[in-house]
Write an enzyme that holds these catalytic residues in place. Sequence first.
Site, short mmCIF file in Angstrom:
data_model
loop_
_atom_site.label_atom_id
_atom_site.label_comp_id
_atom_site.label_asym_id
_atom_site.label_seq_id
_atom_site.Cartn_x
_atom_site.Cartn_y
_atom_site.Cartn_z
N SER B 20 -5.71 95.57 -18.73
CA SER B 20 -6.94 94.79 -18.62
C SER B 20 -6.63 93.31 -18.47
O SER B 20 -7.21 92.61 -17.63
CB SER B 20 -7.81 95.00 -19.86
OG SER B 20 -8.13 96.35 -20.02
N ARG B 43 -9.62 86.75 -23.67
CA ARG B 43 -10.03 87.81 -24.59
C ARG B 43 -11.57 87.88 -24.68
O ARG B 43 -12.13 88.97 -24.88
CB ARG B 43 -9.39 87.62 -25.98
CG ARG B 43 -9.43 88.86 -26.84
CD ARG B 43 -8.50 88.80 -28.03
NE ARG B 43 -7.20 89.37 -27.76
CZ ARG B 43 -6.94 90.69 -27.75
NH1 ARG B 43 -7.88 91.55 -28.01
NH2 ARG B 43 -5.73 91.12 -27.50
N HIS B 46 -12.39 89.86 -21.66
CA HIS B 46 -11.99 91.24 -21.93
C HIS B 46 -13.03 91.98 -22.77
O HIS B 46 -13.30 93.16 -22.56
CB HIS B 46 -10.62 91.22 -22.63
CG HIS B 46 -10.12 92.55 -23.09
ND1 HIS B 46 -10.18 92.95 -24.41
CD2 HIS B 46 -9.55 93.57 -22.41
CE1 HIS B 46 -9.66 94.16 -24.51
NE2 HIS B 46 -9.27 94.56 -23.32
#
Lengths: 221, 221
Positions: B20, B43, B46
Amino acid sequence: MSARATDQITEAGRTIEQGSFAIIDRETGSHAYSDREWQLVRRLIHSSGDFDFNGLTRFHPGAVGAGIGALARGAPIVADVAMIGAGLSQVRLARFGVAVHQFIADPEVIATAQAEGTTRAVQAMREAKRKGLLDGGILAVGNAPTALIETLRLIREGQAKPALIIGMPVGFVSAAESKDALAEIDDPPWITIAGRKGGSTLVVAAIHALLALAETHQAGP
Amino acid sequence: MSARATDQITEAGRTIEQGSFAIIDRETGSHAYSDREWQLVRRLIHSSGDFDFNGLTRFHPGAVGAGIGALARGAPIVADVAMIGAGLSQVRLARFGVAVHQFIADPEVIATAQAEGTTRAVQAMREAKRKGLLDGGILAVGNAPTALIETLRLIREGQAKPALIIGMPVGFVSAAESKDALAEIDDPPWITIAGRKGGSTLVVAAIHALLALAETHQAGP
């Protein structure tokens, strides 16, 4: 004690929430959802600040009715991650006798996943199936595409028959594909978000919207 | 037991996560963040599937360093909602001796909010202050603008001095304004998201990114 007090939301909090929904309705140019579906979509927008969910959110035609029915009869909710249970109003769930289950942090689930080279989410779904929670329950996936893919396999093989799947895993590896696969099935009904977006706050918002509809349904006309 | 096993993430889960991040880096045209800030921003992307956070995320220049330092010395985290504590890796927090506190569901906090006509979030921040947790702790707001606004008042009046504020409330009433107000202060450092977007999954992602940086920092060069 008033209904508002049992919701644990204060008057000040309620005023903010109603103001938010008024802004969302005003700024939404148009939408293609039914009245009941829109209750859910606007709560997704409310929980994220993201108007893309007007359009990305997809419903099986029987999904909202199935969700209201399942909650009204106290069906269990199986969640892929602990954040979903933490975000849901326990007071409102308890009114219908609904319990939330999740197995991703169970030591045995983790050990089996390590040993078999799968994800914890896959093993957690198998554990839910063994406990009979996927038959008639609501599956709520906010994080792990592998949880959704595994449950779709169990359904295909006749090993699980949930009342409703709320499939909103987020991410860049398999998330969009897992939700496309969900959106192709006829039974059980499903609610999902096309593409990569998703997450546990959205699942919580969807279930709170279904709870509100079930409460209205219960109160009668 | 390996470090990976204590993280409770399996090899399969780790592979998905790394895949990812590779996709996010590849699809991000360019960004204006430092290397350490980008660890945090990607993040956020994500955890949401939303590339808007490349741009919407704003940092006080001392924020990442302050966050790493606070975690490394085991500073407490004060969260506005329970979902944040449920989403954080307890194993990784425990390595630094970091505890997560939240008071929004305390019966006394709810009763005071009802009586005074404020929100539960405001009273929860006052309770955290009374317990001394806002001095040197990390304030993590994922939901309630009123929690952020109240804490900014306490700071202005010299009643609170957090090490870092992660201010990411979501919504349509006061959220953007509360974050603009946060982004104007020099001390303490802050991390925030401009506009309406936010939420507890983003706060969890931000803290996990800071934990990863603190772990690297601890392991040394």
